[in-house]
Enzyme design. Structure first.
Site, PDB file in Angstrom:
ATOM      1  N   CYS A  85       0.881  -1.166   0.000  1.00 14.35           N
ATOM      2  CA  CYS A  85       0.000   0.000   0.000  1.00 14.35           C
ATOM      3  C   CYS A  85       0.923   1.221   0.000  1.00 14.35           C
ATOM      4  O   CYS A  85       2.077   1.115  -0.387  1.00 14.35           O
ATOM      5  CB  CYS A  85      -0.952  -0.022   1.196  1.00 14.35           C
ATOM      6  SG  CYS A  85      -0.124   0.014   2.791  1.00 14.35           S
ATOM      7  N   GLN A  86       0.440   2.338   0.471  1.00 12.33           N
ATOM      8  CA  GLN A  86       1.280   3.539   0.473  1.00 12.33           C
ATOM      9  C   GLN A  86       2.398   3.452   1.512  1.00 12.33           C
ATOM     10  O   GLN A  86       3.532   3.792   1.226  1.00 12.33           O
ATOM     11  CB  GLN A  86       0.418   4.791   0.693  1.00 12.33           C
ATOM     12  CG  GLN A  86       1.120   6.089   0.378  1.00 12.33           C
ATOM     13  CD  GLN A  86       1.491   6.232  -1.091  1.00 12.33           C
ATOM     14  OE1 GLN A  86       0.872   5.647  -1.976  1.00 12.33           O
ATOM     15  NE2 GLN A  86       2.521   7.002  -1.372  1.00 12.33           N
TER      16      GLN A  86
END
Length: 121
Positions: A85-86
């Site tokens: 994810c980020q």
């Protein structure tokens, strides 16, 4: 005052328990380790579609964490799953969900996409 201390100890204890339990089933890989294995795995970006469109690791499929429960049919249990994810928190939650559904070989990118220096699309 004693109640606050007891509550704090319980919260910290529960957090430590979850952390160590997660480490038992989710491998957190450095970028180098991630690169070595992601081509043989199912590479899943769990960020939202608008984040994915702004840039993602080449070859990744976008299955947002918010849609994961409904899209499990897209993932094979017999192949490794590499998640990112980020920053790492959503991929850890996705791994928790996948583990509950019977997926075994789960890895995430340490630091998430924001730390990735490899090829992106």
């Amino acid at each position: 005052m004693e109640i606050i201390i007891i509550a704090l100890v319980v919260v910290i204890g529960f957090g430590l328990f979850r952390y160590f339990r997660q480490r038992a089933y989710l491998k957190t890989l450095t970028e180098e380790q991630f690169r070595e294995g992601y081509r043989k795995a199912q590479l899943i970006d769990v960020r939202e579609p608008q984040e994915f469109k702004k840039g993602h690791i080449l070859g990744a499929r976008n299955i947002p964490l918010t849609q994961m429960k409904h899209r499990l049919v897209e993932l094979r249990k017999d192949k490794p799953v590499f998640l990112y994810c980020q920053s790492g928190s959503r991929s850890a939650r996705a791994a928790q969900l996948l583990r509950k559904k019977g997926y075994q070989d789960l890895s995430q990118l340490k630091g998430g996409f924001k730390k990735w220096t490899g090829k992106i699309k």
